[in-house]
Design an enzyme around this catalytic site. Sequence first.
Site, mmCIF file in Angstrom:
data_model
loop_
_atom_site.group_PDB
_atom_site.id
_atom_site.type_symbol
_atom_site.label_atom_id
_atom_site.label_comp_id
_atom_site.label_asym_id
_atom_site.label_seq_id
_atom_site.Cartn_x
_atom_site.Cartn_y
_atom_site.Cartn_z
ATOM 1 N N LEU A 15 0.856 -1.189 0.000
ATOM 2 C CA LEU A 15 0.000 0.000 0.000
ATOM 3 C C LEU A 15 0.891 1.238 0.000
ATOM 4 C CD1 LEU A 15 -2.733 -1.148 2.529
ATOM 5 C CD2 LEU A 15 -2.921 -1.028 0.043
ATOM 6 N N HIS B 292 2.512 -11.343 8.804
ATOM 7 C CA HIS B 292 3.575 -11.860 7.941
ATOM 8 C C HIS B 292 4.180 -13.128 8.548
ATOM 9 C CE1 HIS B 292 6.578 -11.922 4.898
ATOM 10 N NE2 HIS B 292 7.551 -11.873 5.776
ATOM 11 N N GLU C 58 -0.301 -18.188 13.184
ATOM 12 C CA GLU C 58 -0.887 -16.971 12.572
ATOM 13 C C GLU C 58 -2.320 -16.752 13.021
ATOM 14 O OE1 GLU C 58 0.958 -15.800 8.402
ATOM 15 O OE2 GLU C 58 -0.276 -17.588 8.272
HETATM 16 C C1 GRF Z 1 -0.600 -15.935 5.458
HETATM 17 O O1 GRF Z 1 0.458 -16.845 5.606
HETATM 18 C C2 GRF Z 1 -0.138 -14.530 5.701
HETATM 19 O O2 GRF Z 1 0.813 -14.420 6.694
HETATM 20 C C3 GRF Z 1 0.487 -14.189 4.367
HETATM 21 O O3 GRF Z 1 -0.413 -14.750 3.425
HETATM 22 C C4 GRF Z 1 -1.046 -15.892 4.009
HETATM 23 C C5 GRF Z 1 -2.524 -15.699 3.892
HETATM 24 O O4 GRF Z 1 -3.235 -16.846 4.273
HETATM 25 N N1 GRF Z 1 0.718 -12.771 4.235
HETATM 26 P P1 GRF Z 1 -4.813 -16.835 4.323
HETATM 27 O O5 GRF Z 1 -5.317 -16.265 3.001
HETATM 28 O O6 GRF Z 1 -5.237 -15.987 5.485
HETATM 29 O O7 GRF Z 1 -5.220 -18.265 4.511
#
Ligand code: GRF
Length: 225
Positions: free
Chosen positions: A122, A139, A208
Amino acid sequence: MISKKFYLFVFLSILLLLFLFKKNMSPRIVVLISGNGSNLQAIIDAINSKTLNGQIVLVVSNKDSAYGLTRATQAEIPTLIFPLKPYKDLGKTRIEYDIDLAKKIKEYNPNLIVLAGWMHILSEEFLNLFKDINIINLHPALPNQFDGADSIKRAYEAFKKGEITKTGVMVHKVIPDVDKGEPLLIEEVSIFETDSLNDLETRIHTVEHRLIVQCVKKILDELNH
Ligand code: GRF
């Protein structure tokens, strides 16, 4: 004489109004995705289970094929498909794209923008239009390691070469540079000799899903107080 049914009706109506008022007042989140949307799903689930006191008011995808759009529709969240290609075809710039995207998002009056797998940088022009709110990115790597695409694969390969012993996940503030910006939450993730790439991916995605919810919660709690 006023019947008991009438009192019950008034009571339930007040409860409904309070519920709708509270829902309308809860912080407004816009989530930007490009793919599967499993992290979007983690946020949706956390809102549904009341772990998060917020509402997703819009999901934006730059790709019409993103499965995350289906997840949003299933959760009755408005979606916007906003691809870059038509801009490129018309000879328009990335900045024009970003400004139009920002204007669309502004219509939803967000308190927080979450990039959850959004595959565009962005620009400053976009960020300048949201100076007063948080924009965060998830990330799958530690700060300053494996910025950009294919981070998990690159970490796995570096581990196999003996260059690193662990990797991680971070959520950071967004600045106009790929995967940079002040980290808000960081968690290390182990890599084991026996791991396949798929094992590592699964372990990282599990972290995540927890970390993005934790970070959104931290920001929403600050907004709610
Ligand atoms: C994740 O690993 C995130 O960290 C990266 O892209 C992936 C997205 O996964 N930037 P999702 O679309 O949320 O399943």
